[in-house]
Design a protein around this motif. Structure first.
Motif, PDB file in Angstrom:
ATOM      1  N   ARG A  33       0.799  -1.117   0.000  1.00 15.77           N
ATOM      2  CA  ARG A  33       0.009   0.047  -0.014  1.00 15.77           C
ATOM      3  C   ARG A  33       0.659   1.291  -0.053  1.00 15.77           C
ATOM      4  N   TRP A  34       2.042   1.220   0.430  1.00 19.85           N
ATOM      5  CA  TRP A  34       2.882   2.479   0.606  1.00 19.85           C
ATOM      6  C   TRP A  34       3.609   2.660  -0.661  1.00 19.85           C
ATOM      7  N   LEU A  38       7.598  -3.885  -4.749  1.00 23.14           N
ATOM      8  CA  LEU A  38       8.035  -3.602  -6.187  1.00 23.14           C
ATOM      9  C   LEU A  38       9.562  -3.110  -6.207  1.00 23.14           C
ATOM     10  N   ILE A  39       9.872  -2.353  -5.002  1.00 22.85           N
ATOM     11  CA  ILE A  39      11.323  -2.030  -5.175  1.00 22.85           C
ATOM     12  C   ILE A  39      12.266  -2.899  -4.693  1.00 22.85           C
ATOM     13  N   VAL A  40      11.860  -4.193  -4.047  1.00 22.84           N
ATOM     14  CA  VAL A  40      12.636  -5.246  -3.394  1.00 22.84           C
ATOM     15  C   VAL A  40      12.822  -6.073  -4.721  1.00 22.84           C
ATOM     16  N   LEU A  57       5.688   0.567 -12.760  1.00 23.80           N
ATOM     17  CA  LEU A  57       4.925  -0.168 -11.715  1.00 23.80           C
ATOM     18  C   LEU A  57       4.522   0.685 -10.791  1.00 23.80           C
ATOM     19  N   GLU A  58       5.494   1.616 -10.152  1.00 20.54           N
ATOM     20  CA  GLU A  58       5.155   2.300  -9.214  1.00 20.54           C
ATOM     21  C   GLU A  58       3.893   3.183  -9.333  1.00 20.54           C
ATOM     22  N   GLY A  82      -3.595   1.074  -6.449  1.00 17.81           N
ATOM     23  CA  GLY A  82      -3.625   0.440  -5.176  1.00 17.81           C
ATOM     24  C   GLY A  82      -2.765  -0.768  -5.319  1.00 17.81           C
ATOM     25  N   PRO A  83      -2.699  -1.579  -4.252  1.00 18.58           N
ATOM     26  CA  PRO A  83      -1.884  -2.958  -4.051  1.00 18.58           C
ATOM     27  C   PRO A  83      -2.163  -3.813  -5.204  1.00 18.58           C
ATOM     28  N   TYR A  84      -3.080  -3.879  -6.096  1.00 20.21           N
ATOM     29  CA  TYR A  84      -3.082  -4.859  -6.988  1.00 20.21           C
ATOM     30  C   TYR A  84      -3.277  -4.054  -8.385  1.00 20.21           C
TER      31      TYR A  84
END
Length: 899
Positions: A733-734, A740-742, A782-783, A790-792
């Motif tokens: 959510r953040w 995604l960054i991971v 993707l960000e 949102g998260p999906y």
């Protein structure tokens, strides 16, 4: 048929030794025809003319006095035998010119055959006369069998008697009767052998024992005659005495006593060589005894007797040429002669050659029962300290114990493959222990450990000699290798228990520590001390591997790595640098493979931090200790280990943290990435270490390519099949701080930073650089989608504002690439930037024009037009900067960026 083969053998020996005699005569003639002084010698004071000594002193007369009527007989002019230790070196005496190069072997044989063919035919004719006499009696039935045999014996003895009479009267080496007495005696010996064999095999007149006695007596007669005046009969005697047991026929319940008989024959031949300086006689005697012993063992005799025979032959080859029990053999050994390019003397070659043959035979000899196997192990283990002590004051034979130590270690690995040997006696005990049965170990199980201790002691004695450093290296290498083979094939951790087995290893480590202390007084570079210290440290690490758990073992190895670096800093021993590199490799394997990353993902967090933190601390301490030393390879290994281990530890901790969260989905996209990143790190480390010179560079490059392919394949799966756009997984959510960054952002940055040409091949660096940029660009896209959805974020639904956001992002990306091209003077970045701008234009006209409405469409095209104007000016400026002539900064950086 046996008589025919015997005759052919006798004729071959006759031809060979007559050729040797011709060679000696030519050497003497060359010495007489050579000028007294050469032009190079005119400036020196004249030396008395001295004829070269004969190759075979006392060859013609032996103990018989020379005849005055034959002044040119070699018996009257031969000097006394050379003292012990001389005469076998193969070189001319001091203050003499080397003999001139004579004709080839084929030329000499042709010359001899041209001048002496009559004697060769005469010897063959006389020998055949005795054989055909017996055969004629058989065919005609004229004489009864006993009379035929007696007549053949009388004929042979008559030839020997006639030859001896002629030799005493006229000599055998010069004049009208040259070589005729030897010819008659040789024919007589062949006739005697033929008569005895005919009595046994043709007529059955005598049994095996009288036949054996007769053949032996004939061989002794030939040896005596050869000792007195010619090597031809000595060789015939050795061959006949060795072949006698195989020619008599019959059978015996126990043929092991023949081993002692063959040893006696070999001792006789060595004794003849010791007095007459016929070097080939020693070689022939040892070769015949060895071949006969092997044939006897193949026919069913015991292997223990063969082992005793071969070791006895080695001892005889060392002692008899010295004519004493206390060895003082001088000259360089094999290793020293290879370093100094000086040929070792013949006694050294004889003893070491026999020792090598014995060691190879005993290492590979099959053991049909545990008793034979135990005897072989015992003899090999005892031979090392015995020969080391015996040859302690014989510089030429200092290496005599080494082949037996190598054979013992080889047998430790070979014996388990022999199901009938000593190793098979342990199988019932192992089966009973597996079923919780209380079965005592056999006492023979101590033999490998006691034998290893004996070879360690013997090699230490050998290594303390002031000889080649390779002896000291073997004294530190072979005992740990033997213990490693015991641990691999003899199940000590199961049969003895881990504490006792670790105690044995520590006991040997203490022995090598004592060895290092003994070598501390050596002058620089103190290599013996270094090798002994390496052996002690390796055994301590081995004991830790046996005794400790996974975490404790990693900590012990890390502490050992730091201790090795500390010892290297204190004593400046280059070999310890090799051990530091090996320790880095072992620690790396433990952290990544055994127990490896799978253990790290599931182990308790405290154990994980303790193991990895201890490994990093040990490597950091080692790097600090050797930082100021000339150790480039260990420093590089430690630096890459610290960097790689830190990166992998961070990867593992992130994985464990994400896995511990109660996420709605399994997290395949970030899981694949985190599993692939360690392989990328391993790839970078291997390519960085491949810059070190040496044979391991090719292996490291190969490992780097394999690890890189595995890591890149995992990242490609994370981008394609496991992508949240396709898989529809929960991404967080953040903004920015999510999965995604991971999965894409940080891995892309890591690939971009790792793509340094100095660390890896240029083409691979090019691939990693642009793949890293692609991952970071993919993450940013993707960000943007996560911001709007949102998260999906699964496809295919796209909002209008989202499309405009992508346009702005592409324009910003193009501008950033253009700025990067200006900064670095790279035409490649400018071309990519223009490609991104072209993609943005295509997106606006093909997608945005149909997807946007109202003021949003107006704003999109207005922003695009203004941006394109600014980007066109920026592109023109970038083109001018990158196209400058001369030695501009951008032009200098161009090859580096266009990898």
């Amino acid at each position: 048929m046996e008589l025919l083969w015997l005759l052919v053998l006798g004729l071959a020996i006759t031809v060979f030794f007559q050729h040797r005699r011709l060679k000696r005569i030519e050497a003497r003639l060359d010495g007489l025809n050579r000028p007294a002084t050469s032009p190079a010698e005119k400036a020196e004071p004249p030396l008395p003319v001295q004829a070269p000594p004969p190759i075979l002193p006392h060859e013609g007369g032996g103990d018989a006095p020379p005849k005055p009527a034959i002044p040119h007989d070699s018996d009257s002019s031969s000097p006394p035998p050379p003292p012990v230790g001389e005469g076998w070196g193969g070189g001319p005496p001091a203050q003499q010119l080397p003999p001139p190069k004579g004709p080839t072997l084929a030329d000499r044989f042709t010359l001899w055959l041209r001048d002496n063919w009559i004697l060769a035919i005469a010897a063959a004719s006389l020998a055949l006369a005795g054989v055909f006499f017996v055969q004629y009696g058989v065919e005609r039935g004229l004489l009864p069998p006993p009379v035929r045999v007696l007549a053949a014996l009388a004929f042979g003895l008559g030839l020997v008697f006639t030859g001896e009479r002629l030799r005493l009267r006229h000599g055998d080496h010069a004049g009208l009767w040259h070589s005729i007495p030897s010819t008659l005696s040789a024919a007589g010996i062949v006739s005697l052998f033929a008569a005895i064999l005919a009595a046994r095999h043709l007529y059955g007149l005598i049994g095996p024992l009288p036949t054996f006695a007769g053949l032996t007596a004939t061989a002794v007669l030939a040896l005596i005659l050869g000792w007195r005046h010619t090597p031809l009969l000595g060789a015939a005697g050795l061959i006949g005495a060795t072949a006698a047991p195989f020619l008599v026929g019959g059978s015996a319940d126990n043929s092991d006593p023949l081993y002692a008989y063959f040893a006696l024959i070999a001792a006789t031949g060595l004794a003849v060589d010791s007095l007459r300086r016929w070097a080939w006689m020693s070689v022939l005697a040892l070769a015949l005894a060895t071949v006969a012993g092997l044939a006897l063992q193949t026919a069913g005799a015991g292997g223990t007797g063969l082992a005793l025979l071969l070791i006895t032959l080695t001892a005889l080859a060392a002692a008899i040429p010295e004519r004493g029990i206390l060895l003082r053999t001088q000259g360089p050994g094999l290793v020293a002669s290879g370093q100094s390019r000086k040929n070792p003397p013949f006694p050294v070659l004889l003893a070491l050659g026999m020792g090598i043959v014995t060691a190879l035979t005993l290492a590979a000899l099959p053991a049909p029962d545990a008793g034979t196997d135990m005897a072989l192990f015992t003899l090999l283990a005892l031979a090392v300290p015995v020969f080391a002590l015996w040859t302690y004051r014989a510089p030429g034979l200092v290496e005599l114990a080494l082949p037996f130590a190598l054979a013992f270690v080889a047998r430790l690995g070979i014996s388990p493959d022999n199901s009938l040997g000593l190793h098979a006696a342990l199988w019932p005990v192992l089966d009973a222990r597996a079923q919780d049965g209380a079965v005592a170990l056999p006492l023979t199980y101590a033999l490998p450990f006691i034998g290893t201790a004996l070879i360690a002691l013997g090699l230490w004695i050998t290594g303390r000699r002031k000889g080649a450093l390779s002896h000291s290296a073997l004294s530190s290498l072979l005992p740990p290798l033997a213990l490693a083979l015991i641990g691999q094939h003899w199940w000590p951790d199961t049969l003895l228990g881990q504490p006792l087995w670790a105690g044995i290893l520590l006991g040997f480590a203490a022995f090598h520590t004592l060895q290092a202390s003994d070598a501390a007084s050596d002058a620089e570079p103190r290599r013996r001390m270094a090798w002994a210290a390496v052996a002690a440290l390796v055994l301590i690490a081995y004991a830790a591997a046996v005794l400790f758990s996974e975490t404790a073992l990693t900590l012990a190895l890390a502490a050992l790595l730091a201790a090795t670096a500390a010892i290297d800093r204190r004593f400046r021993l280059p070999e310890l640098g090799w051990l530091v590199q090996a320790g880095v490799v072992v620690l790396g394997l433990r952290l990544t493979f055994d127990p490896g990353l799978f253990w790290a993902y599931d182990a308790p967090l405290a154990q994980l931090l303790l193991a990895w933190g201890g490994a990093l601390a040990g490597a950091g301490a080692a790097l600090y200790l050797i930082a100021a030393m000339d150790r480039p390879a260990p420093r590089l290994m430690l630096e890459t280990f610290l960097a790689a281990s830190t990166a992998i530890l961070a990867d593992v901790l992130i994985f464990r943290w994400l896995d511990s969260l109660a996420l709605p989905d399994e997290g395949i996209h970030w899981g694949l990435t985190l599993l692939s990143l360690p392989w990328i790190v391993i790839m970078a480390v291997q390519f960085r270490r491949a810059t070190l010179p040496g044979p391991m560079a090719v292996v490291r490059r190969l490992l780097g390519w394999v690890a890189g392919l595995i890591g890149l394949a995992g990242l490609l799966l994370a981008v394609t099949l496991a992508n949240p756009l396709v898989w529809g997984e929960w991404v967080g959510r953040w903004p920015l701080f999510n999965t995604l960054i991971v999965a894409y952002g940080l891995p892309g940055l890591a690939l971009f930073l790792l793509s340094r040409p100095g660390w890896m091949p240029r083409r691979l660096a090019f691939v990693l650089r642009w793949f890293g940029l692609f991952l970071m660009a993919h993450w940013s896209l993707l960000e943007i989608r996560r911001f709007w959805h949102g998260p999906y974020i699964p496809l295919p639904f796209v909002e209008q504002a989202e499309l405009y956001s992508y346009t702005l992002w592409l324009m910003a990306l193009g501008a950033g690439l253009l700025w990067l091209s200006i900064r670095r003077g790279s035409a490649a970045y400018r071309k990519v930037a223009m490609g991104v701008i072209g993609l943005t234009i295509a997106k606006v006209f093909l997608l945005d024009a149909s997807g946007l409405t109202g003021l949003t469409r107006v704003a999109a095209f207005l922003g695009l037009g203004l941006s394109l104007v600014g980007l066109a000016l920026l592109n023109r400026w970038a083109a001018e900067r990158s196209g400058k002539g001369g030695g501009g900064e951008g032009r200098q950086d161009l090859p580096r960026d266009e990898v």
